[in-house]
Write a protein that holds these residues in place. Structure first.
Motif, PDB file in Angstrom:
ATOM      1  N   LYS A 286      18.289  13.409 -15.319  1.00  0.00           N
ATOM      2  CA  LYS A 286      19.531  13.133 -16.040  1.00  0.00           C
ATOM      3  C   LYS A 286      19.623  13.870 -17.374  1.00  0.00           C
ATOM      4  CE  LYS A 286      20.508   8.527 -14.146  1.00  0.00           C
ATOM      5  NZ  LYS A 286      20.720   7.093 -14.491  1.00  0.00           N
ATOM      6  N   ASN A 287      18.511  14.429 -17.832  1.00  0.00           N
ATOM      7  CA  ASN A 287      18.517  15.141 -19.102  1.00  0.00           C
ATOM      8  C   ASN A 287      19.125  16.530 -18.943  1.00  0.00           C
ATOM      9  OD1 ASN A 287      16.832  13.471 -21.183  1.00  0.00           O
ATOM     10  ND2 ASN A 287      15.698  13.316 -19.253  1.00  0.00           N
ATOM     11  N   ARG A 288      19.743  16.996 -20.005  1.00  0.00           N
ATOM     12  CA  ARG A 288      20.341  18.331 -20.036  1.00  0.00           C
ATOM     13  C   ARG A 288      19.845  19.070 -21.271  1.00  0.00           C
ATOM     14  NH1 ARG A 288      20.986  16.992 -15.712  1.00  0.00           N
ATOM     15  NH2 ARG A 288      22.867  16.841 -14.422  1.00  0.00           N
ATOM     16  N   LEU A 289      19.604  20.369 -21.121  1.00  0.00           N
ATOM     17  CA  LEU A 289      19.196  21.194 -22.250  1.00  0.00           C
ATOM     18  C   LEU A 289      20.370  22.022 -22.741  1.00  0.00           C
ATOM     19  CD1 LEU A 289      15.670  22.513 -21.191  1.00  0.00           C
ATOM     20  CD2 LEU A 289      16.292  20.387 -22.346  1.00  0.00           C
ATOM     21  N   SER A 290      20.422  22.256 -24.036  1.00  0.00           N
ATOM     22  CA  SER A 290      21.467  23.101 -24.601  1.00  0.00           C
ATOM     23  C   SER A 290      21.253  24.547 -24.166  1.00  0.00           C
ATOM     24  CB  SER A 290      21.459  23.013 -26.129  1.00  0.00           C
ATOM     25  OG  SER A 290      21.662  21.688 -26.551  1.00  0.00           O
ATOM     26  N   PRO A 291      22.312  25.291 -23.884  1.00  0.00           N
ATOM     27  CA  PRO A 291      22.153  26.691 -23.477  1.00  0.00           C
ATOM     28  C   PRO A 291      21.520  27.537 -24.579  1.00  0.00           C
ATOM     29  CG  PRO A 291      24.361  25.891 -22.972  1.00  0.00           C
ATOM     30  CD  PRO A 291      23.718  24.850 -23.853  1.00  0.00           C
ATOM     31  N   GLU A 292      20.706  28.497 -24.164  1.00  0.00           N
ATOM     32  CA  GLU A 292      20.076  29.440 -25.088  1.00  0.00           C
ATOM     33  C   GLU A 292      20.354  30.864 -24.599  1.00  0.00           C
ATOM     34  OE1 GLU A 292      16.246  26.932 -26.702  1.00  0.00           O
ATOM     35  OE2 GLU A 292      16.150  27.720 -24.661  1.00  0.00           O
ATOM     36  N   TYR A 293      20.488  31.785 -25.548  1.00  0.00           N
ATOM     37  CA  TYR A 293      20.842  33.173 -25.238  1.00  0.00           C
ATOM     38  C   TYR A 293      19.611  33.934 -24.763  1.00  0.00           C
ATOM     39  CZ  TYR A 293      22.679  37.904 -25.924  1.00  0.00           C
ATOM     40  OH  TYR A 293      23.082  39.201 -25.745  1.00  0.00           O
ATOM     41  N   VAL A 294      19.771  34.695 -23.674  1.00  0.00           N
ATOM     42  CA  VAL A 294      18.666  35.485 -23.126  1.00  0.00           C
ATOM     43  C   VAL A 294      19.121  36.922 -22.892  1.00  0.00           C
ATOM     44  CG1 VAL A 294      17.469  33.562 -22.010  1.00  0.00           C
ATOM     45  CG2 VAL A 294      19.258  34.766 -20.771  1.00  0.00           C
ATOM     46  N   MET A 295      18.164  37.842 -22.984  1.00  0.00           N
ATOM     47  CA  MET A 295      18.463  39.229 -22.659  1.00  0.00           C
ATOM     48  C   MET A 295      17.174  39.943 -22.252  1.00  0.00           C
ATOM     49  SD  MET A 295      19.188  40.974 -26.410  1.00  0.00           S
ATOM     50  CE  MET A 295      19.596  42.559 -25.670  1.00  0.00           C
ATOM     51  N   ILE A 296      17.318  40.908 -21.345  1.00  0.00           N
ATOM     52  CA  ILE A 296      16.179  41.708 -20.919  1.00  0.00           C
ATOM     53  C   ILE A 296      16.688  43.075 -20.504  1.00  0.00           C
ATOM     54  CG2 ILE A 296      16.291  40.957 -18.501  1.00  0.00           C
ATOM     55  CD1 ILE A 296      13.220  41.031 -18.440  1.00  0.00           C
ATOM     56  N   ARG A 297      15.887  44.091 -20.750  1.00  0.00           N
ATOM     57  CA  ARG A 297      16.244  45.425 -20.286  1.00  0.00           C
ATOM     58  C   ARG A 297      16.265  45.424 -18.756  1.00  0.00           C
ATOM     59  NH1 ARG A 297      13.006  50.560 -22.594  1.00  0.00           N
ATOM     60  NH2 ARG A 297      13.644  49.532 -24.542  1.00  0.00           N
ATOM     61  N   SER A 298      17.328  45.949 -18.171  1.00  0.00           N
ATOM     62  CA  SER A 298      17.512  45.891 -16.722  1.00  0.00           C
ATOM     63  C   SER A 298      16.345  46.527 -15.976  1.00  0.00           C
ATOM     64  CB  SER A 298      18.826  46.584 -16.336  1.00  0.00           C
ATOM     65  OG  SER A 298      19.023  46.541 -14.945  1.00  0.00           O
ATOM     66  N   SER A 299      15.832  47.642 -16.484  1.00  0.00           N
ATOM     67  CA  SER A 299      14.719  48.325 -15.808  1.00  0.00           C
ATOM     68  C   SER A 299      13.448  47.476 -15.858  1.00  0.00           C
ATOM     69  CB  SER A 299      14.469  49.690 -16.452  1.00  0.00           C
ATOM     70  OG  SER A 299      14.138  49.553 -17.837  1.00  0.00           O
ATOM     71  N   TYR A 300      13.260  46.700 -16.944  1.00  0.00           N
ATOM     72  CA  TYR A 300      12.093  45.820 -17.036  1.00  0.00           C
ATOM     73  C   TYR A 300      12.163  44.725 -15.980  1.00  0.00           C
ATOM     74  CZ  TYR A 300      10.693  47.740 -21.600  1.00  0.00           C
ATOM     75  OH  TYR A 300      10.277  48.558 -22.619  1.00  0.00           O
ATOM     76  N   LEU A 301      13.346  44.119 -15.841  1.00  0.00           N
ATOM     77  CA  LEU A 301      13.495  43.053 -14.855  1.00  0.00           C
ATOM     78  C   LEU A 301      13.238  43.596 -13.450  1.00  0.00           C
ATOM     79  CD1 LEU A 301      14.184  40.131 -14.223  1.00  0.00           C
ATOM     80  CD2 LEU A 301      16.594  40.770 -14.124  1.00  0.00           C
ATOM     81  N   ASP A 302      13.752  44.786 -13.155  1.00  0.00           N
ATOM     82  CA  ASP A 302      13.508  45.405 -11.849  1.00  0.00           C
ATOM     83  C   ASP A 302      12.012  45.624 -11.622  1.00  0.00           C
ATOM     84  OD1 ASP A 302      16.205  45.450 -11.348  1.00  0.00           O
ATOM     85  OD2 ASP A 302      16.477  47.547 -11.916  1.00  0.00           O
ATOM     86  N   GLU A 303      11.319  46.094 -12.661  1.00  0.00           N
ATOM     87  CA  GLU A 303       9.890  46.377 -12.526  1.00  0.00           C
ATOM     88  C   GLU A 303       9.087  45.084 -12.348  1.00  0.00           C
ATOM     89  OE1 GLU A 303       6.355  48.883 -14.808  1.00  0.00           O
ATOM     90  OE2 GLU A 303       8.464  49.231 -15.298  1.00  0.00           O
ATOM     91  N   ILE A 304       9.472  44.030 -13.070  1.00  0.00           N
ATOM     92  CA  ILE A 304       8.786  42.745 -12.945  1.00  0.00           C
ATOM     93  C   ILE A 304       8.943  42.192 -11.535  1.00  0.00           C
ATOM     94  CG2 ILE A 304       8.849  40.319 -13.677  1.00  0.00           C
ATOM     95  CD1 ILE A 304       9.581  41.399 -16.506  1.00  0.00           C
ATOM     96  N   LEU A 305      10.167  42.203 -11.030  1.00  0.00           N
ATOM     97  CA  LEU A 305      10.414  41.670  -9.684  1.00  0.00           C
ATOM     98  C   LEU A 305       9.739  42.524  -8.610  1.00  0.00           C
ATOM     99  CD1 LEU A 305      14.152  40.594 -10.044  1.00  0.00           C
ATOM    100  CD2 LEU A 305      12.091  39.186 -10.259  1.00  0.00           C
ATOM    101  N   ASP A 306       9.694  43.850  -8.835  1.00  0.00           N
ATOM    102  CA  ASP A 306       9.007  44.734  -7.893  1.00  0.00           C
ATOM    103  C   ASP A 306       7.505  44.457  -7.898  1.00  0.00           C
ATOM    104  OD1 ASP A 306       8.937  47.207  -6.142  1.00  0.00           O
ATOM    105  OD2 ASP A 306       7.636  47.850  -7.786  1.00  0.00           O
ATOM    106  N   ALA A 307       6.927  44.269  -9.102  1.00  0.00           N
ATOM    107  CA  ALA A 307       5.496  43.958  -9.201  1.00  0.00           C
ATOM    108  C   ALA A 307       5.178  42.642  -8.504  1.00  0.00           C
ATOM    109  CB  ALA A 307       5.077  43.898 -10.666  1.00  0.00           C
ATOM    110  N   LYS A 308       6.073  41.669  -8.681  1.00  0.00           N
ATOM    111  CA  LYS A 308       5.899  40.375  -8.012  1.00  0.00           C
ATOM    112  C   LYS A 308       5.902  40.560  -6.496  1.00  0.00           C
ATOM    113  CE  LYS A 308       5.927  35.820  -7.663  1.00  0.00           C
ATOM    114  NZ  LYS A 308       4.844  34.953  -8.161  1.00  0.00           N
TER     115      LYS A 308
END
Length: 270
Positions: A141-163
């Motif tokens: 039932k608890n809710r967290l306040s939204p927080e701003y996030v950002m990541i370089r697109s190429s980094y996210l691709d590399e992380i998911l590929d490594a995974k």
């Protein structure tokens, strides 16, 4: 000052909140710069407008103080502006340091890279909601306040590929964990692709609440400080390691007088 809404307009935490009314003015400094109070946002937060007579960054730099954790019973000193930052800090916006990162120095990071570890930074601007005790007895039932996030697109691709190739993804802190899992799950509001300094970034806001039962898509190992009861951070840690294992580890740490809080000790969970 918690979050910028526009030029010189912020959401701010004001105390004592019960004495404050919308439309009032707080005068700041000997020059009595007017800080105007707007609508109430709840939980001691209000919209405020900074004075037009002083450039915004200059006003904050001159009259602001580093918001140290409340358990540090002293006023902020000039050196806190450097000490209460991680070596990864680049962009303004967080109300607190993501404390697992405080354990790193440039030398430590160089040694990690020498062992073949790829280090990839991302941004999550920690908000005050992260530290508020959970109010509902039923976890879901608890809710967290939204927080701003950002990541370089190429980094996210590399992380998911490594995974996908079976490499281990180790997150430095609950903040990094929350951001990575939000990106992987598409749990983003106002998702945008932005070009910053010639690089493509993915940005958005996340209210992802990780608690026991959550299925982790990215993170395989977690470096995290010791967290307080009834906190969303402790629930995330318990979701990752298992509730009983975390309780056992905390008992062991308390018996040996490990330190909690931002400048405290750290654990590595595989």
């Amino acid at each position: 000052l918690v979050r910028a809404l526009g030029r010189r307009v912020w959401i701010a935490m004001l105390r004592p909140s019960r004495r404050i009314r919308a439309g009032e003015i707080i005068f700041v400094g000997k020059e009595k710069h007017p800080l105007r109070i707007g609508e109430r946002k709840g939980k001691g937060e209000w919209v405020v407008t900074l004075p037009a007579s002083v450039e915004e960054d200059a006003f904050i730099e001159r009259y602001g103080n580093m918001p140290l954790p409340p358990y540090i019973k002293r006023s902020a000193a000039p050196e806190d502006s450097e000490r209460y930052q991680t070596i990864f800090a680049r962009r303004k916006g967080s109300v607190a340091a993501p404390t697992a990162g405080l354990h790193f120095t440039d030398d430590v990071l160089r040694n990690i890279r020498r062992h073949g570890v790829t280090v990839m930074p991302l941004t999550l601007h920690v908000g005050p909601g992260t530290f508020r005790p959970l109010e509902e007895e039923t976890v879901e039932k608890n809710r967290l306040s939204p927080e701003y996030v950002m990541i370089r697109s190429s980094y996210l691709d590399e992380i998911l590929d490594a995974k996908g190739r079976g490499r281990r993804i180790a997150a430095v802190g609950t903040t990094t964990t929350r951001a990575l899992e939000a990106f992987a799950a598409g749990h983003l509001e106002q998702r945008r692709e932005r070009t910053i300094e010639g690089e493509l970034y993915i940005t958005g806001w996340t209210d992802l609440f990780i608690h026991p039962g959550f299925e982790f898509r990215v993170v395989d190992a977690l470096l995290t400080n010791m967290h307080l009861p009834r906190s969303s951070l402790l629930l995330l840690t318990a979701a990752f390691a298992g509730r009983e294992r975390i309780i056992k580890a905390y008992r062991w740490a308390v018996q040996r007088r490990f330190r909690f809080y931002s400048y405290g000790d750290v654990m590595f969970i595989r």
